[in-house]
Design a protein around this motif. Structure first.
Motif, short mmCIF file in Angstrom:
data_model
loop_
_atom_site.label_atom_id
_atom_site.label_comp_id
_atom_site.label_asym_id
_atom_site.label_seq_id
_atom_site.Cartn_x
_atom_site.Cartn_y
_atom_site.Cartn_z
N ARG A 106 0.84 -1.21 0.00
CA ARG A 106 0.00 0.00 0.00
C ARG A 106 0.87 1.26 0.00
N THR A 108 -2.14 -7.77 -9.00
CA THR A 108 -3.44 -7.12 -9.13
C THR A 108 -3.31 -5.75 -8.49
N LEU A 109 -3.74 -4.71 -9.21
CA LEU A 109 -3.56 -3.34 -8.74
C LEU A 109 -4.91 -2.69 -8.48
N TYR A 110 -5.00 -1.98 -7.36
CA TYR A 110 -6.22 -1.27 -6.97
C TYR A 110 -5.89 0.20 -6.76
N GLU A 168 -10.69 0.25 -5.94
CA GLU A 168 -11.24 -0.31 -7.18
C GLU A 168 -10.14 -1.02 -7.96
N ARG A 169 -10.46 -2.21 -8.44
CA ARG A 169 -9.48 -2.99 -9.21
C ARG A 169 -9.24 -2.35 -10.56
N VAL A 170 -7.97 -2.17 -10.90
CA VAL A 170 -7.59 -1.48 -12.13
C VAL A 170 -7.02 -2.44 -13.17
N SER A 186 -4.76 -6.55 -13.77
CA SER A 186 -4.18 -7.79 -13.27
C SER A 186 -3.31 -8.37 -14.37
N ARG A 230 -9.66 7.42 -12.26
CA ARG A 230 -9.60 6.71 -10.97
C ARG A 230 -9.04 7.57 -9.86
N GLU A 267 -3.55 -11.15 4.00
CA GLU A 267 -4.62 -10.45 3.29
C GLU A 267 -5.76 -10.16 4.27
N GLU A 271 -7.22 -3.14 0.62
CA GLU A 271 -6.98 -2.31 -0.55
C GLU A 271 -7.75 -0.98 -0.52
N LYS A 272 -8.56 -0.78 0.50
CA LYS A 272 -9.42 0.40 0.57
C LYS A 272 -8.71 1.57 1.28
#
Length: 247
Positions: free
Chosen positions: A49, A72-74, A78-80, A82, A97, A147, A152-153
């Protein structure tokens, strides 16, 4: 990974192996390959992060990311994107975004059965007034191997997370240079006609083989046997491959 060797028109094949690194023009900040531990653990997961504060007026923003093996990128939860091919980083336009104020960039990475893993990312932002900002992976990020829900938020508490390990700047082995310039596609295979390689008179560079990663892994070492044949080894458990160069 592509296998290249140098040969002479007038002589036999020379037992010379060259390490060729293609680099892209980068701004002051250079992305670093990072991971949770050094060396990596088989089947290891890592979560990263970082927050980016932006003034108003984002004109354009693009991101590129790669991971050995899966990323995987957020952005702001929000997922952007992978991607599972570190040789060909994933690219995305993320202008819509990002927001004025604090933005949270989160990366999830996973490793296969090998002890080599790495994560790399670069985010370039252009403002309406012409100023440019960038965010890259380096040890200043926060990292966890667990995890947690909502990790990711933006409002997630990462105060207990640790710093990641730096494995070196973009261009370091075993990954060497990848096309981590956001918005630009990975470069094509270099050929003598493009003037990329410099050779002595009478020599040329010839492309022999492109390694299919899913079937034969990622070749990271090369040697010769007593008959002059090439032996290449995968970094994981795909085995050793023998290459007999053509006449």
């Amino acid at each position: 990974m592509s296998v290249c060797f140098v040969h002479c028109f007038r002589t036999l094949l020379l037992p010379v192996l060259g390490v060729l690194i293609l680099t892209a023009s980068l701004p002051a900040q250079t992305p670093q390959w990072i991971w949770a531990t050094k060396p990596a653990k088989p089947n290891q997961k890592a979560f990263f992060r970082k927050q980016l504060d932006l003034p108003p007026g984002v004109k354009k923003a693009q991101v590129a990311a790669a991971c050995d093996n899966v990323v995987t990128l957020y952005i702001n939860g929000e997922r952007v994107l992978s991607n599972s091919e570190w040789q060909s980083p994933a690219h995305a336009d993320v202008t819509k975004r990002l927001q004025q104020g604090t933005n949270t960039i989160a990366l999830a990475g996973s490793n296969d059965s090998s002890t080599m893993a790495g994560m790399i990312m670069r985010l370039d932002v252009e403002l309406n007034d012409g100023k440019k900002l960038s965010l890259v992976t380096d040890p200043s990020w926060k990292m966890s191997e667990t995890e947690a829900k909502g990790w990711e938020k933006p409002n997630f508490d990462d105060s207990a997370w640790k710093k990641p390990e730096s494995l070196g700047n973009l261009g370091v082995g075993p990954w060497n240079a990848v096309a981590l310039v956001p918005g630009q596609a990975p470069p094509k295979l270099a050929t003598p006609e493009r003037g990329v390689f410099q050779t002595l008179p009478g020599f040329e560079v010839q492309h022999l083989y492109t390694v299919p990663k899913n079937e034969e892994g990622s070749w990271v070492s090369l040697t010769t046997d007593h008959k002059g044949r090439l032996l290449a080894s995968d970094q994981g458990n795909k085995g050793i491959y023998r290459i007999t160069p053509p006449a």
